[in-house]
Design an enzyme around this catalytic site. Sequence first.
Site, PDB file in Angstrom:
ATOM      1  N   LYS A  41      86.552-113.410  23.148  1.00  0.00           N
ATOM      2  CA  LYS A  41      86.646-112.683  24.408  1.00  0.00           C
ATOM      3  C   LYS A  41      87.953-111.900  24.479  1.00  0.00           C
ATOM      4  CE  LYS A  41      84.784-114.986  27.832  1.00  0.00           C
ATOM      5  NZ  LYS A  41      84.849-116.183  28.702  1.00  0.00           N
ATOM      6  N   ARG A 111      89.840-117.395  32.207  1.00  0.00           N
ATOM      7  CA  ARG A 111      88.615-117.467  31.404  1.00  0.00           C
ATOM      8  C   ARG A 111      88.890-118.085  30.049  1.00  0.00           C
ATOM      9  NH1 ARG A 111      86.890-111.323  31.147  1.00  0.00           N
ATOM     10  NH2 ARG A 111      84.835-112.194  30.724  1.00  0.00           N
ATOM     11  N   GLY A 120      78.450-120.465  28.245  1.00  0.00           N
ATOM     12  CA  GLY A 120      78.459-121.452  29.314  1.00  0.00           C
ATOM     13  C   GLY A 120      79.195-122.727  28.989  1.00  0.00           C
ATOM     14  N   MET A 122      82.432-123.168  28.296  1.00  0.00           N
ATOM     15  CA  MET A 122      83.755-123.285  28.882  1.00  0.00           C
ATOM     16  C   MET A 122      83.724-122.524  30.201  1.00  0.00           C
ATOM     17  SD  MET A 122      85.053-124.696  26.124  1.00  0.00           S
ATOM     18  CE  MET A 122      86.712-124.373  25.639  1.00  0.00           C
ATOM     19  N   ARG A 355      80.550-108.690  23.081  1.00  0.00           N
ATOM     20  CA  ARG A 355      80.448-109.567  21.910  1.00  0.00           C
ATOM     21  C   ARG A 355      79.142-109.262  21.205  1.00  0.00           C
ATOM     22  NH1 ARG A 355      79.543-114.989  25.525  1.00  0.00           N
ATOM     23  NH2 ARG A 355      77.861-114.135  26.734  1.00  0.00           N
ATOM     24  N   HIS A 473      71.213-119.292  31.629  1.00  0.00           N
ATOM     25  CA  HIS A 473      71.694-120.265  30.649  1.00  0.00           C
ATOM     26  C   HIS A 473      70.550-120.751  29.762  1.00  0.00           C
ATOM     27  CE1 HIS A 473      72.680-124.406  29.344  1.00  0.00           C
ATOM     28  NE2 HIS A 473      73.848-123.855  29.063  1.00  0.00           N
ATOM     29  N   ARG A 581      53.163-132.232  -8.455  1.00  0.00           N
ATOM     30  CA  ARG A 581      53.134-133.690  -8.544  1.00  0.00           C
ATOM     31  C   ARG A 581      51.699-134.140  -8.776  1.00  0.00           C
ATOM     32  NH1 ARG A 581      57.207-133.549  -3.705  1.00  0.00           N
ATOM     33  NH2 ARG A 581      55.726-131.897  -3.296  1.00  0.00           N
ATOM     34  N   ARG A 659      54.662-132.244 -13.444  1.00  0.00           N
ATOM     35  CA  ARG A 659      55.353-133.506 -13.706  1.00  0.00           C
ATOM     36  C   ARG A 659      54.327-134.591 -13.980  1.00  0.00           C
ATOM     37  NH1 ARG A 659      58.759-136.386  -9.050  1.00  0.00           N
ATOM     38  NH2 ARG A 659      56.658-136.688  -8.239  1.00  0.00           N
ATOM     39  N   SER A 810      64.937-129.935 -14.818  1.00  0.00           N
ATOM     40  CA  SER A 810      64.770-129.690 -13.392  1.00  0.00           C
ATOM     41  C   SER A 810      65.477-130.832 -12.671  1.00  0.00           C
ATOM     42  CB  SER A 810      63.283-129.670 -13.032  1.00  0.00           C
ATOM     43  OG  SER A 810      63.142-129.498 -11.642  1.00  0.00           O
ATOM     44  N   GLY A 812      66.072-133.387 -10.122  1.00  0.00           N
ATOM     45  CA  GLY A 812      65.367-134.099  -9.056  1.00  0.00           C
ATOM     46  C   GLY A 812      66.434-134.686  -8.150  1.00  0.00           C
ATOM     47  N   THR A 813      66.890-133.885  -7.197  1.00  0.00           N
ATOM     48  CA  THR A 813      68.080-134.285  -6.453  1.00  0.00           C
ATOM     49  C   THR A 813      67.812-135.352  -5.396  1.00  0.00           C
ATOM     50  OG1 THR A 813      67.755-132.305  -5.133  1.00  0.00           O
ATOM     51  CG2 THR A 813      69.430-132.203  -6.843  1.00  0.00           C
ATOM     52  N   ASN A 814      66.546-135.617  -5.093  1.00  0.00           N
ATOM     53  CA  ASN A 814      66.285-136.736  -4.176  1.00  0.00           C
ATOM     54  C   ASN A 814      66.697-138.037  -4.854  1.00  0.00           C
ATOM     55  OD1 ASN A 814      65.191-134.789  -2.567  1.00  0.00           O
ATOM     56  ND2 ASN A 814      63.072-135.409  -2.867  1.00  0.00           N
ATOM     57  N   ASP A 815      66.138-138.253  -6.051  1.00  0.00           N
ATOM     58  CA  ASP A 815      66.507-139.461  -6.785  1.00  0.00           C
ATOM     59  C   ASP A 815      67.961-139.439  -7.217  1.00  0.00           C
ATOM     60  OD1 ASP A 815      64.528-141.560  -7.163  1.00  0.00           O
ATOM     61  OD2 ASP A 815      63.241-139.967  -7.933  1.00  0.00           O
ATOM     62  N   CYS A 877      64.293-129.177  -8.075  1.00  0.00           N
ATOM     63  CA  CYS A 877      63.023-129.340  -7.387  1.00  0.00           C
ATOM     64  C   CYS A 877      63.114-130.400  -6.280  1.00  0.00           C
ATOM     65  CB  CYS A 877      61.910-129.683  -8.364  1.00  0.00           C
ATOM     66  SG  CYS A 877      62.127-131.267  -9.173  1.00  0.00           S
ATOM     67  N   TYR A 897      66.731-121.231 -11.163  1.00  0.00           N
ATOM     68  CA  TYR A 897      65.828-121.117 -10.020  1.00  0.00           C
ATOM     69  C   TYR A 897      65.973-122.314  -9.088  1.00  0.00           C
ATOM     70  CZ  TYR A 897      62.811-124.536 -12.373  1.00  0.00           C
ATOM     71  OH  TYR A 897      62.329-125.679 -12.959  1.00  0.00           O
TER      72      TYR A 897
HETATM   73  P1  ADP Z   1      81.574-116.881  29.974  1.00  0.00           P
HETATM   74  O1  ADP Z   1      82.407-117.257  28.821  1.00  0.00           O
HETATM   75  O2  ADP Z   1      80.760-117.972  30.497  1.00  0.00           O
HETATM   76  O3  ADP Z   1      80.812-115.620  29.700  1.00  0.00           O
HETATM   77  P2  ADP Z   1      83.434-115.268  31.488  1.00  0.00           P
HETATM   78  O4  ADP Z   1      84.851-115.571  31.307  1.00  0.00           O
HETATM   79  O5  ADP Z   1      82.914-114.095  30.779  1.00  0.00           O
HETATM   80  O6  ADP Z   1      82.582-116.568  31.167  1.00  0.00           O
HETATM   81  O7  ADP Z   1      83.198-115.105  33.022  1.00  0.00           O
HETATM   82  C1  ADP Z   1      81.932-115.094  33.550  1.00  0.00           C
HETATM   83  C2  ADP Z   1      81.763-113.958  34.494  1.00  0.00           C
HETATM   84  O8  ADP Z   1      82.743-113.991  35.485  1.00  0.00           O
HETATM   85  C3  ADP Z   1      81.893-112.590  33.884  1.00  0.00           C
HETATM   86  O9  ADP Z   1      80.720-112.163  33.311  1.00  0.00           O
HETATM   87  C4  ADP Z   1      82.229-111.759  35.074  1.00  0.00           C
HETATM   88  O10 ADP Z   1      81.055-111.416  35.757  1.00  0.00           O
HETATM   89  C5  ADP Z   1      83.044-112.696  35.903  1.00  0.00           C
HETATM   90  N1  ADP Z   1      84.452-112.401  35.716  1.00  0.00           N
HETATM   91  C6  ADP Z   1      85.321-112.936  34.855  1.00  0.00           C
HETATM   92  N2  ADP Z   1      86.527-112.393  34.977  1.00  0.00           N
HETATM   93  C7  ADP Z   1      86.431-111.496  35.973  1.00  0.00           C
HETATM   94  C8  ADP Z   1      87.331-110.587  36.592  1.00  0.00           C
HETATM   95  N3  ADP Z   1      88.600-110.513  36.206  1.00  0.00           N
HETATM   96  N4  ADP Z   1      86.876-109.813  37.575  1.00  0.00           N
HETATM   97  C9  ADP Z   1      85.592-109.879  37.957  1.00  0.00           C
HETATM   98  N5  ADP Z   1      84.701-110.720  37.436  1.00  0.00           N
HETATM   99  C10 ADP Z   1      85.108-111.499  36.447  1.00  0.00           C
HETATM  100 MG    MG Z   2      81.181-113.915  29.794  1.00  0.00          MG
HETATM  101 MG    MG Z   3      62.199-138.357  -8.703  1.00  0.00          MG
END
Ligand code: ADP
Ligand code: MG
Ligand code: MG
Length: 924
Positions: A41, A111, A120, A122, A355, A473, A581, A659, A810, A812-815, A877, A897
């Site tokens: 980020k 953030r 989601g 953190m 991202r 989510h 087999r 085999r 060949s 035979g990596t299980n055994d 194998c 192979y």
């Molecule tokens: P996550 O890692 O879960 O995507 P973010 O840090 O991106 O969390 O924050 C989630 C949301 O919070 C962002 O998509 C944005 O909508 C809002 N947000 C984060 N920072 C700001 C900011 N400085 N101003 C306005 N909205 C923000």
């Molecule tokens: Mg985000």
């Molecule tokens: Mg065998």
Amino acid sequence: MTSTPTATADRPHRAAKRYIFAWGDGRAEGDATMRDLLGGKGAGLAEMTNAGLPVPPGFTITTEACNDYFTSGQQLPDGLWDDVLEAVHEVERTTGKGFGDAADPLLVSVRSGAKFSMPGMMDTVLNLGLNEQTLDGLVALTGNERFGWDAYRRFIQMFGRIVMDVKGERFDHALDAAKHARGVQQDTELTADDLRALTTEFKAIVREDTGREFPGDPYEQLDLAIKAVFASWFGKRAVDYRNNQKIAHDLGTAVNVVTMVFGNMGDDSGTGVAFTRDPNTGEKVLFGEYLTNAQGEDVVAGIRTAPKISQMQTDMPQVYGEFLRIGEQLEKHYRDVQDLEFTIERGKLYMLQTRSAKRTAAAAVRIAVDLVAEGVISKQEALGRIEPAHVDQLLRDQFDPAARASAPRIAKGLNASPGAAVGRAVFDADTAVDWVGRGERVVLVRIETSPDDFHGMAVAQGILTARGGATSHAAVVARQIGKPCVAGCHELVIDYRALTATANGVTFAEGDWISVDGSTGEVFVGALPTVSARFEDQPELQTILGWADEVRRMQVWTNADKPEEAEMARRYGAQGIGLCRTEHMFREGERLEIVRGAILVANAATRAKTKTAAGGTLTPDEAGAVAIFDTAMGKLEVLQQGDFEGIFRAMDGLPVVIRLIDPPLHEFLPNLEEQLVKVTRAEMSGGATDEDKELLATIKSMHEQNPMLGLRGCRLGLMIPDFVKVQTRAILNALIVVKASGGHPKAKIMIPLVGHVNELKATKDLLEAEAKAVEIDAGIDVEYVFGTMIEVPRGALTADEIANHAAFFSFGTNDLTQMTFGYSRDDAEGGFLLKYVEEGILPVNPFQTLDDAVAGLMKMAVDKGRATRPDLELGICGEHGGDPESIHKCERIGLDYVSCSPFRVPVARLAAAQAVLASAERDK
Ligand code: ADP
Ligand code: MG
Ligand code: MG
């Protein structure tokens, strides 16, 4: 877009290290290359700033600070706080606002952001810096009292939950109650007064729950929030997620402190999430959702159902146009589809995140192919963009079209993550885990999901939610972990207390079977039959795999026992059979009876034959045993020859490694205890048949303490030669027949479980004589070779000797894994192994991913074998042959192979190519 020179320039700092990288006013100290240090980020915010995009000013506290925070016992490293203060002052200067300044308050978001995006995982705190005084300032400045109180109540709610650990539901209930009291549906319909009352209530909740006042000092808020972000790195759900995704735990998270911009300032404001292409299909259209008058996670959390992003074109055409341009610019710049987060404050667009987009398997493949066509990336890069798991997903089952057409569809939601899921309904993540532990298949049904549900989602067949959109989510996580998901199924009314869900008059309860189609969004009651996904119908996947074929060095063969399997594997691109087999053919239908009949007299007959060979005369009993045995073996020979003909035809022109019989004979007989019970019962009620008693005696006589280390493999062939002689004759005669009818069969006869060269030599002598006899009979020379399996450690250690008598090895990596570790696989996997992996005693399950020591043994065998016989053909194998990570190791060892089950062949084709690209990368 190039980074500014400040990127490398140091920044004055009090702490021992430089922990801070700031951006603002069109310049950033960091850039996209610094993901390790700044997190994804932070690196993205810096890069976007450098690119001249509208990003609110702020700064990143590095991942290194997080790691140092934990090494020093959860203390901020000395001097860091001073450096944070300096960075805050910089932001104050850039924005002209003051942190904690009642007249013109600077508010920030805090953030998290690790190197790999963890959706989601953190938590982010918005509107930090608010208190009663700064709130007044905010209201005065904006002239919008309602907005001010909305921002404040959100801040208390988020800070309370994330930083102070107050149960989020308590706030949710209070909010719901407020809406109820007002008789409104949406939080946007609450008035300033309602929200003011709510903040008072929220503060009371904090007081009750934590025994302390909600902190009013912005600096204290900031200090606590930074520490909370650090702490969340080792929060349960983050750890679970990293374990599931195999992300290292020592990367740490960065903290991003970002000037707030407000999407909740009215209808000319909003917030949204968008992908530059459709992450479900890969289609080149802007895809996403946005909400007017909303903040932060409102869209993702599915609080209100957000309109599609295209709606923005009507609502705010100018902003939409700008956003579209930015999306294209970022996609070109990063050379990949981007996942964007943005906010519009009174008609002005701000970028808050970019991202690389998570995508479904289908989208990954389509996007990769399209980007190559658009000249954005090379074929090799395209190969790197596809995960082996994607290929796997594309070959996953779909619902049977006929069955679905007549199935009782009860509801339809969003097709959030494709695929067909069938399972029993469960309504919470813990239950999902329990039930799956008992061997059930479940579909997790939730009103909406949160990161706390991750463990349940990970084990479920699929996910069904009543709320939330395509970027909720549930949807994001399901796509990433490759589970079918239907989200936002509004028709579904879920009752957590009664453990039921109802839609359109139909109710299903916990434990009822349901079927969920993530490709169409449909939900059915009952367990619908599924059909396998057709490889033939996926031209883009085939294009990618075609590119993989151009790159890879190793061939991909398959483990197939039947012509149908061989045909399927061939369609998937298999270049040979690495393991057929033969004993699997023994178990089918009438054959098992014939085999049992032979086994019952096998020892007697073999002894009798030795006697004859030594010039002795047989007793009538002995002669009888020989006659019974030979008749049974004769029948088997005919049947096996037919099997081999079928396989040779299916694999026409390609090598087939057959085999010879491998398992201990008792595997073909009834279980000792069962037979004992049967005979004992019969004896008590009038007497058992002679047949049953004889069978019992035979089973007893063949009983072994450690059958896997007992009479099996080449040992069995040496003790009862007729089994392997018959098989050799069947193979040669099948070759003759298929060749005579115009085919091009290529047989390689494989002798299993060789530990000492003499075992191989003796077996080969025996079988060559048999083969010669067939050739003389037929009056032609037949082409075939003998080789061996390397699956006993002693075999690997003496590979130079063994190679004198083998045209191919060949592995035979299980055994080989069992015997190198000294584990019995069945006992280990059912028992301690799981714990071993959980507790980190072993890094991975060595039966899934080739262990380095086992790989080392293989490498030794490869070197020794090739020293004796430079043209020795080398393959694998064992089940590892279909595991991408193991395939990388096979590439490094230098195998010719890999051979894997038919449905893994496409995955192996990709992995083998990626292995080549990875070694090229390493050699650079
Ligand atoms: P996550 O890692 O879960 O995507 P973010 O840090 O991106 O969390 O924050 C989630 C949301 O919070 C962002 O998509 C944005 O909508 C809002 N947000 C984060 N920072 C700001 C900011 N400085 N101003 C306005 N909205 C923000
Ligand atoms: Mg985000
Ligand atoms: Mg065998």
